[in-house]
Write a protein that holds these residues in place. Structure first.
Motif, mmCIF file in Angstrom:
data_model
loop_
_atom_site.group_PDB
_atom_site.id
_atom_site.type_symbol
_atom_site.label_atom_id
_atom_site.label_comp_id
_atom_site.label_asym_id
_atom_site.label_seq_id
_atom_site.Cartn_x
_atom_site.Cartn_y
_atom_site.Cartn_z
ATOM 1 N N ALA A 6 0.833 -1.206 0.000
ATOM 2 C CA ALA A 6 0.000 0.000 0.000
ATOM 3 C C ALA A 6 0.867 1.255 0.000
ATOM 4 O O ALA A 6 0.575 2.231 -0.699
ATOM 5 C CB ALA A 6 -0.929 -0.005 1.213
ATOM 6 N N SER A 7 1.950 1.220 0.763
ATOM 7 C CA SER A 7 2.845 2.373 0.833
ATOM 8 C C SER A 7 3.511 2.648 -0.511
ATOM 9 O O SER A 7 3.625 3.802 -0.943
ATOM 10 C CB SER A 7 3.903 2.134 1.905
ATOM 11 O OG SER A 7 4.816 3.214 1.974
ATOM 12 N N LYS A 8 3.924 1.586 -1.194
ATOM 13 C CA LYS A 8 4.553 1.749 -2.510
ATOM 14 C C LYS A 8 3.566 2.327 -3.523
ATOM 15 O O LYS A 8 3.903 3.218 -4.319
ATOM 16 C CB LYS A 8 5.097 0.405 -3.005
ATOM 17 C CG LYS A 8 6.361 -0.046 -2.312
ATOM 18 C CD LYS A 8 6.830 -1.401 -2.853
ATOM 19 C CE LYS A 8 8.076 -1.883 -2.120
ATOM 20 N NZ LYS A 8 8.496 -3.233 -2.581
ATOM 21 N N ILE A 9 2.340 1.822 -3.494
ATOM 22 C CA ILE A 9 1.320 2.310 -4.429
ATOM 23 C C ILE A 9 0.978 3.771 -4.124
ATOM 24 O O ILE A 9 0.817 4.586 -5.037
ATOM 25 C CB ILE A 9 0.063 1.416 -4.369
ATOM 26 C CG1 ILE A 9 0.356 0.073 -5.047
ATOM 27 C CG2 ILE A 9 -1.132 2.091 -5.037
ATOM 28 C CD1 ILE A 9 -0.770 -0.937 -4.958
ATOM 29 N N TYR A 10 0.908 4.101 -2.851
ATOM 30 C CA TYR A 10 0.620 5.481 -2.456
ATOM 31 C C TYR A 10 1.709 6.429 -2.974
ATOM 32 O O TYR A 10 1.412 7.475 -3.577
ATOM 33 C CB TYR A 10 0.524 5.559 -0.932
ATOM 34 C CG TYR A 10 0.188 6.933 -0.401
ATOM 35 C CD1 TYR A 10 -1.123 7.379 -0.344
ATOM 36 C CD2 TYR A 10 1.200 7.785 0.057
ATOM 37 C CE1 TYR A 10 -1.431 8.639 0.150
ATOM 38 C CE2 TYR A 10 0.902 9.048 0.547
ATOM 39 C CZ TYR A 10 -0.415 9.464 0.592
ATOM 40 O OH TYR A 10 -0.714 10.719 1.068
ATOM 41 N N ASP A 11 2.964 6.056 -2.770
ATOM 42 C CA ASP A 11 4.075 6.896 -3.238
ATOM 43 C C ASP A 11 4.063 7.026 -4.761
ATOM 44 O O ASP A 11 4.338 8.105 -5.306
ATOM 45 C CB ASP A 11 5.412 6.302 -2.780
ATOM 46 C CG ASP A 11 5.619 6.417 -1.285
ATOM 47 O OD1 ASP A 11 4.893 7.197 -0.635
ATOM 48 O OD2 ASP A 11 6.501 5.704 -0.757
ATOM 49 N N SER A 384 -11.438 -4.159 -5.519
ATOM 50 C CA SER A 384 -11.294 -4.383 -6.954
ATOM 51 C C SER A 384 -10.469 -3.274 -7.593
ATOM 52 O O SER A 384 -9.611 -3.526 -8.447
ATOM 53 C CB SER A 384 -12.684 -4.458 -7.602
ATOM 54 O OG SER A 384 -12.612 -4.819 -8.954
ATOM 55 N N SER A 385 -10.700 -2.045 -7.169
ATOM 56 C CA SER A 385 -9.970 -0.898 -7.702
ATOM 57 C C SER A 385 -8.479 -1.020 -7.411
ATOM 58 O O SER A 385 -7.636 -0.782 -8.286
ATOM 59 C CB SER A 385 -10.509 0.403 -7.094
ATOM 60 O OG SER A 385 -11.874 0.580 -7.395
ATOM 61 N N LEU A 386 -8.152 -1.367 -6.180
ATOM 62 C CA LEU A 386 -6.745 -1.475 -5.803
ATOM 63 C C LEU A 386 -6.074 -2.682 -6.457
ATOM 64 O O LEU A 386 -4.880 -2.639 -6.776
ATOM 65 C CB LEU A 386 -6.620 -1.530 -4.279
ATOM 66 C CG LEU A 386 -7.052 -0.237 -3.563
ATOM 67 C CD1 LEU A 386 -7.008 -0.419 -2.048
ATOM 68 C CD2 LEU A 386 -6.196 0.949 -3.988
ATOM 69 N N GLU A 387 -6.840 -3.743 -6.698
ATOM 70 C CA GLU A 387 -6.289 -4.898 -7.424
ATOM 71 C C GLU A 387 -5.946 -4.519 -8.861
ATOM 72 O O GLU A 387 -4.943 -4.972 -9.415
ATOM 73 C CB GLU A 387 -7.298 -6.049 -7.405
ATOM 74 C CG GLU A 387 -7.399 -6.757 -6.064
ATOM 75 C CD GLU A 387 -8.601 -7.687 -5.978
ATOM 76 O OE1 GLU A 387 -9.254 -7.919 -7.021
ATOM 77 O OE2 GLU A 387 -8.904 -8.163 -4.858
ATOM 78 N N GLY A 393 -1.284 -0.937 -13.105
ATOM 79 C CA GLY A 393 -0.802 0.442 -13.014
ATOM 80 C C GLY A 393 -1.909 1.473 -13.119
ATOM 81 O O GLY A 393 -3.094 1.151 -13.082
ATOM 82 N N PHE A 394 -1.494 2.723 -13.287
ATOM 83 C CA PHE A 394 -2.422 3.857 -13.212
ATOM 84 C C PHE A 394 -2.961 4.220 -14.596
ATOM 85 O O PHE A 394 -2.668 5.277 -15.146
ATOM 86 C CB PHE A 394 -1.723 5.054 -12.573
ATOM 87 C CG PHE A 394 -1.330 4.816 -11.142
ATOM 88 C CD1 PHE A 394 -2.174 5.183 -10.114
ATOM 89 C CD2 PHE A 394 -0.126 4.204 -10.820
ATOM 90 C CE1 PHE A 394 -1.828 4.958 -8.788
ATOM 91 C CE2 PHE A 394 0.237 3.963 -9.501
ATOM 92 C CZ PHE A 394 -0.632 4.344 -8.478
ATOM 93 N N ALA A 395 -3.768 3.351 -15.159
ATOM 94 C CA ALA A 395 -4.325 3.572 -16.494
ATOM 95 C C ALA A 395 -5.541 4.480 -16.436
ATOM 96 O O ALA A 395 -6.110 4.743 -15.367
ATOM 97 C CB ALA A 395 -4.702 2.238 -17.129
ATOM 98 N N GLU A 396 -5.945 4.945 -17.614
ATOM 99 C CA GLU A 396 -7.155 5.768 -17.706
ATOM 100 C C GLU A 396 -8.384 4.942 -17.330
ATOM 101 O O GLU A 396 -9.250 5.391 -16.594
ATOM 102 C CB GLU A 396 -7.290 6.312 -19.130
ATOM 103 C CG GLU A 396 -8.458 7.269 -19.325
ATOM 104 C CD GLU A 396 -8.510 7.844 -20.742
ATOM 105 O OE1 GLU A 396 -9.416 8.658 -20.999
ATOM 106 O OE2 GLU A 396 -7.657 7.486 -21.586
#
Length: 427
Positions: A6-11, A384-387, A393-396
């Motif tokens: 979670a920390s890595k995704i947040y950063d 589901s969103s976080l999965e 990754g951070f797609a549209e």
């Protein structure tokens, strides 16, 4: 997801926001969308507020600095010249001091501002900025009902699919066929140079998008004329739910800030809208449907636009039934929430708003469900969103069947919603 993940995704999410930050506004993503988009900015500010409150307020204030004199807030502000996007200011020709488009977008500003205000650590800063934005947002809400609900029915129409934010939704297909394509100027699309054409709206749809722009341009972008002159007038329950929620949030904020007249006007708008929304309910689909104002008939299309009213505070029995519908859809997809019912033969898993999952929609739907106690379904949507982020990754947006990333990459509002989800999980 463990704390380290979670920390890595947040950063990483903050990194995406910062790389798309141009100082006083953010772009949705480099290349594909090089300007400031209306509802993108308001939702992006929610993410920014977790690491820089002042910057979050600036994001929304930059947008409202380009509000039209009649109260409309345009859907694009062309702060700088860039030929990487079509249609650009040379097509819109709105005559604004800083070029803008001539249509609007879902009014999430009041929701965003109330949320920024209520969780602000710097209360003095929040009072100052919210107080300045309050009358501007109220003017925008007033504009909607004056120009898009001319008969005082309580619901506003969109006049161009782009206004909905769901550009090529199945919802618009039938009504859109009334829009001609003859006489449009030659053009070259830019979006298909940055994203897979199979994921984007079709050329035929683009021809009609452009016809409407040219039609409104010929009327001098006079908002008092555009509604009746448009062959496309659709009442979108999702768009109206966002406006209704905005009116409720602005009323609450106005009461806190000592502006009873703004509070009263917006509460009345919300109440009228909620009552009118009931006419869009479909027992057959277990959700709301769009209404073609031109024909007066409901549009047989079960899209995410009819799920989104849970965000607007609809009656609990309606919201609970929508939650059951989301659970049914979950049996047909890997990731929630698809932008169109996967059981519909018109569903397309990868084509923009005809099937893919969008984190901004997930955020608003989960927010509404959480508020009425549908915590299990809301939690499923968040997980589901976080999965999706962990996998793709951070797609549209994302294919809800496979999780494949689609559209633009390193997308600003996707990253902002991830920050929101992660912060909410901490509380």
């Amino acid at each position: 997801m463990n704390a380290s993940e979670a920390s890595k995704i947040y950063d990483h999410a903050i990194e995406v926001l910062q790389e798309n930050d141009l100082g006083t506004y953010t772009v949705p993503t480099r290349g594909l969308y090089p300007f400031q988009w209306n509802w993108d900015s308001c939702l992006t500010a929610l993410g920014q507020s977790h690491y820089d409150e002042a910057r979050a307020w600036t994001e929304i204030e930059t947008l409202f600095a380009h509000q039209w004199p009649d109260g409309m807030v345009p859907h694009i502000v062309f702060h700088v010249w860039n030929d990487g996007y079509f249609p650009g200011p040379d097509v819109w020709q709105t005559g604004r001091p800083t070029p803008t488009s001539g249509i609007t977008q879902p009014p999430v500003a009041a929701f965003a501002v109330r949320r920024l205000f209520e969780r602000a650590k710097d209360k003095e800063l929040a009072v100052r900025h919210a107080s300045a934005l309050l009358p501007k947002i109220d003017a925008w809400h007033r504009w909607f009902y004056a120009n898009r609900d001319p008969h005082g029915e309580g619901l506003v129409a969109i006049l161009h699919p782009w206004e909905s934010g769901r550009d090529n939704s199945v919802d618009w297909d039938e009504a859109f066929e009334r829009v001609p394509t003859a006489g449009i100027d030659p053009y070259t699309r830019r979006d298909t140079q940055h994203a897979d054409p199979a994921h984007r709206p079709t050329k035929e749809q683009y021809d009609r998008y452009l016809w409407l722009v040219q039609h409104f341009r010929a009327l001098g972008w006079d908002n008092s004329k555009l509604h009746d002159a448009s062959p496309f007038q659709v009442i979108d329950p999702g768009f109206n739910a966002i406006l209704i929620r905005g009116c409720s949030d602005l009323a609450a904020l106005a009461e806190t800030l000592g502006e009873p007249e703004i509070a009263q006007a917006n509460r009345a708008r919300a109440e009228m809208g909620l009552a009118a929304l009931e006419g869009l309910w479909s027992d057959q689909h277990g959700q709301y449907l769009c209404l073609d104002r031109t024909t007066g008939t409901l549009i047989d299309s079960a899209s995410i636009g009819g799920i989104l009213p849970v965000f607007g505070g609809v009656p609990k029995d309606r919201a609970h039934e929508i939650a059951r519908g989301i659970e049914r859809q979950a049996g047909g997809v890997r990731f929630l929430v698809p932008s169109h019912d996967p059981a519909d033969p018109r569903f397309e898993a990868k084509r923009y708003w005809r099937g893919p999952a969008w984190l901004v929609m997930n955020y608003m739907i989960a927010d509404g469900l959480q508020a009425i106690g549908e915590t299990e379904v809301a939690g499923h949507i968040v997980r589901s969103s976080l999965e999706l982020i962990a996998q793709s990754g951070f797609a549209e947006y994302y294919d809800p069947l496979t999780g494949e990333p689609c559209g633009g990459g390193r997308f600003t509002w996707t990253a902002a919603m991830v920050i929101e989800f992660l912060k909410q999980a901490e509380r």
